[in-house]
Each structure stands twice: as structure tokens, then as C-alpha cells.
Design a protein around this motif. Sequence first.
Motif, mmCIF file in Angstrom:
data_model
loop_
_atom_site.group_PDB
_atom_site.id
_atom_site.type_symbol
_atom_site.label_atom_id
_atom_site.label_comp_id
_atom_site.label_asym_id
_atom_site.label_seq_id
_atom_site.Cartn_x
_atom_site.Cartn_y
_atom_site.Cartn_z
ATOM 1 N N PRO A 70 12.351 -5.401 -7.680
ATOM 2 C CA PRO A 70 13.045 -4.360 -6.910
ATOM 3 C C PRO A 70 14.499 -4.680 -6.564
ATOM 4 C CG PRO A 70 11.530 -5.585 -5.501
ATOM 5 C CD PRO A 70 11.311 -6.089 -6.894
ATOM 6 N N VAL A 110 14.012 -6.961 4.554
ATOM 7 C CA VAL A 110 12.976 -6.199 3.863
ATOM 8 C C VAL A 110 12.121 -5.528 4.937
ATOM 9 C CG1 VAL A 110 10.923 -6.371 2.403
ATOM 10 C CG2 VAL A 110 12.993 -7.662 1.809
ATOM 11 N N VAL A 128 11.591 -1.746 1.537
ATOM 12 C CA VAL A 128 12.886 -1.709 0.856
ATOM 13 C C VAL A 128 13.765 -2.830 1.413
ATOM 14 C CG1 VAL A 128 13.827 0.043 2.464
ATOM 15 C CG2 VAL A 128 14.870 -0.251 0.204
ATOM 16 N N SER A 153 22.490 -8.057 -8.385
ATOM 17 C CA SER A 153 23.600 -8.832 -8.932
ATOM 18 C C SER A 153 23.917 -8.346 -10.353
ATOM 19 C CB SER A 153 23.247 -10.322 -8.932
ATOM 20 O OG SER A 153 21.995 -10.538 -9.553
HETATM 21 O O1 TXA Z 1 23.923 -10.914 -2.247
HETATM 22 C C1 TXA Z 1 23.120 -10.129 -2.735
HETATM 23 O O2 TXA Z 1 22.044 -9.882 -2.193
HETATM 24 C C2 TXA Z 1 23.512 -9.465 -4.058
HETATM 25 C C3 TXA Z 1 24.663 -8.517 -3.777
HETATM 26 C C4 TXA Z 1 25.079 -7.761 -5.012
HETATM 27 O O3 TXA Z 1 24.329 -7.653 -2.745
HETATM 28 N N1 TXA Z 1 22.406 -8.772 -4.606
HETATM 29 C C5 TXA Z 1 21.346 -9.383 -5.163
HETATM 30 O O4 TXA Z 1 20.439 -8.540 -5.745
HETATM 31 O O5 TXA Z 1 21.221 -10.590 -5.198
HETATM 32 P P1 TXA Z 1 19.329 -9.023 -6.774
HETATM 33 O O6 TXA Z 1 18.693 -7.792 -7.271
HETATM 34 O O7 TXA Z 1 19.928 -9.915 -7.779
HETATM 35 O O8 TXA Z 1 18.325 -9.762 -5.893
HETATM 36 C C6 TXA Z 1 17.547 -9.016 -5.010
HETATM 37 C C7 TXA Z 1 16.297 -9.738 -4.706
HETATM 38 C C8 TXA Z 1 15.394 -9.747 -5.909
HETATM 39 O O9 TXA Z 1 14.959 -11.053 -6.129
HETATM 40 C C9 TXA Z 1 14.261 -8.838 -5.480
HETATM 41 O O10 TXA Z 1 13.036 -9.242 -6.015
HETATM 42 C C10 TXA Z 1 14.304 -8.933 -3.961
HETATM 43 O O11 TXA Z 1 15.651 -9.036 -3.672
HETATM 44 N N2 TXA Z 1 13.781 -7.716 -3.348
HETATM 45 C C11 TXA Z 1 14.274 -6.472 -3.441
HETATM 46 N N3 TXA Z 1 13.490 -5.588 -2.800
HETATM 47 C C12 TXA Z 1 12.475 -6.298 -2.281
HETATM 48 C C13 TXA Z 1 11.312 -5.957 -1.518
HETATM 49 N N4 TXA Z 1 11.048 -4.699 -1.174
HETATM 50 N N5 TXA Z 1 10.486 -6.958 -1.153
HETATM 51 C C14 TXA Z 1 10.756 -8.243 -1.493
HETATM 52 N N6 TXA Z 1 11.810 -8.622 -2.237
HETATM 53 C C15 TXA Z 1 12.668 -7.669 -2.623
#
Ligand code: TXA
Length: 349
Positions: A70, A110, A128, A153
Motif C-alpha cells: 500500500p 497508519v 491508511v 518513494s
Molecule cells: O518518507 C516517506 O514516507 C516517503 C515519502 C515520499 O513520503 N514515502 C514512502 O513511501 O516511503 P513507500 O511507498 O516507499 O513506503 C510506504 C510504506 C510501504 O512499505 C507500505 O507497505 C507502508 O508504507 N504502508 C502503506 N500503507 C500502509 C498500511 N495501511 N498499513 C501498513 N503499512 C502501510
Amino acid sequence: MRSVSDMETEILYADPEGFDEAVNAAVKLLESGEVVALPTETVYGLGANALDESAVAKVFDAKQRPSFDPLIVHIAKREQIREICELSPELDEVVQKLMHAFWPGPFTMVLPKKSIIPDIVTSGEPTVAVRMSAHPVMRAVCKQVGKPIAAPSANRFGRISPTSANAVEKELGGKIPMIVDGGACNDGVESTIVRVELGEKRPELHLLRAGPVVKEDLQKYGKVIRPKKARNVAEAPGQLDSHYAPATPLYIFDKPEDFKPEPGLRYALLSYRGASRDGYIDLYDWDVVEELSPGSGKLTEAAVRLFFVMRQLDESGVDAIVAETVAETGIGVAINDRLRRASVPQEPA
Ligand code: TXA
Ligand code: MG
């Protein structure tokens, strides 16, 4: 190599002169259902209107990200959290304290989601991940679009997160229409992710990903819990073991003496401060040495440089990278976490 179906990727500079133009162009693309790479204080993100399923699908596509992982949703104002999260009065109280302490900043919560957030964003999870970035470009874009912006990212799935526009171009050039260049990222590692729950006596802060907001910062607001290692990603999104990985194999060892070089291979050392007393520098005639915090040994500097240096070593043409770990305190926890995930798993002795 680019394929025939690749598009032109425009790069706009959000320097003082170009700021408004870059933000307006990004907003226009996002409003038309397109994706745009945007700077944040942690790493660059690949943004899309979080309420537009087909725009979000383009993010998964460009990143080649599996649909079970997600995305984080970015907002411009604290009040927006109520539009996207279902908060009981008790949970709202805890969340208010946390967002006033850590937002805008490198901190993601979250929380139970509202139905306005499409399932594609959360991979069908009932929760979310939300954050409010402190970066002027991300803030201005979110504010102008007026809708939550989903932005993981801006790297291909499983690869090193980009901390500069140039790194985004290497990852996604030809796959996305625009990159807004807001300079190098201040923090250098991704936001801290915490699943917030009420708990029996005190709020429970389940630390899903270590980041710039460290355990010591969080303890004031609840009991910090480190989830047990998950068996698979479906069980705990965001905790994929292998991640942030260079194409060149990267190894970490419990102690320097465990490094047994293979004859004929070229090795690079990713050193914390290039100091002999860390045990690695004098161990071998390294082909390349890069330091995270030359001389001074500052963990914050090491975090800022981590992904940049990993990328440099990846491009240096060596056969393998050996990385020193850093002190497991403060942001050192996040640095070691990224190094471990970037590394080739060692066979149990
Ligand atoms: O610093 C950051 O958080 C960067 C910048 C761009 O904001 N974003 C980022 O996004 O690192 P991403 O998609 O690379 O990592 C998001 C993480 C993922 O490992 C995802 O599994 C977790 O957040 N995640 C997203 N929604 C989640 C949920 N509902 N429950 C648990 N984990 C969640
Ligand atoms: Mg990522």
C-alpha cells in the motif's frame, strides 16, 4: 535502456524563480489524472491524486510495484485527516497530539480509513498511512490540488529510494511525465511509520518502519512497540525484508573478521566515518571507499548521504559492496534497518 513506448520526462526546477511555475505544472498534471515525481524532506515521492483509482494505478505501473504493497497518502492540512480517517474521539485525541508534535515532518500514521480512500491505495487494508510533509513543494502541491496525494518513494520497486531529482530520473525517466526538482532531500531516509492504537492503559505506537522520528521522540506519546517479524508481506505491509537494494550485492557482517573476500572480485567499502577503529578500512585493499559521515561520525549526516552513497557505489562497477553498520541509537536504527534490507541475506551459520 528505454523502450519505444517510453515518454518524455520533463524536469522542472523549483528554485525560487521556478517554484510557482513548477508547482502549477505539477498540479495541472495531477488534476488530469497523471503522476508526478515530487520532492519531500525524506525522499522523492511519485504522486497521484489518491481519490482517483486510475491515477493511482499509474503509480503502481511506473514503479512496477506489486498491488499488495500500500501507498502513503500526503495531506496539506491537519484537518484533512478527518476526511480520510475514521477516528473515534479517543483515537482522535491521541492523533491530535502526535500530529502537533511531528507534523509537518517525516512521520506517518497508519489509521482506520474512510471509504473515500480507494482500496487500490491501501491494498485492501482497512487502514491508511497518512503523512504531512514539511517540504515546501509537496506542501504547496497538496494544498493547491486540495485532495490527498498518494506518493510512495519514486524508485522502481525494491530499489534504492531517490534523494535527488537525478536519482528519480535514473529510476523512472521515460516512465513518468514530470519530475519537480526541489534539490537534495534533508533527511535522506523515509518517514517513520507508526500504526496508532488505543491500547489498554496508554496509546500503542506500533513502529512499522524506523525513520527520522526516533523511538525516544515517540515514547512521550505512548508505548512504542516493535512488531514481531512478519512471515509475509500480506501480514504486515511495509515490512518487506528485501528492499532499498542496489543491483550490486551488498553485504553486512556481525564483525569485520567475518568478511572473507573471494579472490579476483572487486570490493567497495561503505564506511560510516572512514575510521580505522571501525575495523574495516585496514582489513582489505578496497577498490572504492565511500564514507557516510567523513570524519565527524554524525548519524544525521550519515542518514542524509546513505542512499546517495549506495547509488554511487552501485554505479562504481565493483562486484560487491561491504557496509559497516552504525550505532543502534537515534536515527542509526533507521540506517541499520535500510542497510540490512539492502543486504544479501547471510546463510545461518
Ligand atoms: O518518507 C516517506 O514516507 C516517503 C515519502 C515520499 O513520503 N514515502 C514512502 O513511501 O516511503 P513507500 O511507498 O516507499 O513506503 C510506504 C510504506 C510501504 O512499505 C507500505 O507497505 C507502508 O508504507 N504502508 C502503506 N500503507 C500502509 C498500511 N495501511 N498499513 C501498513 N503499512 C502501510
Ligand atoms: Mg519505498
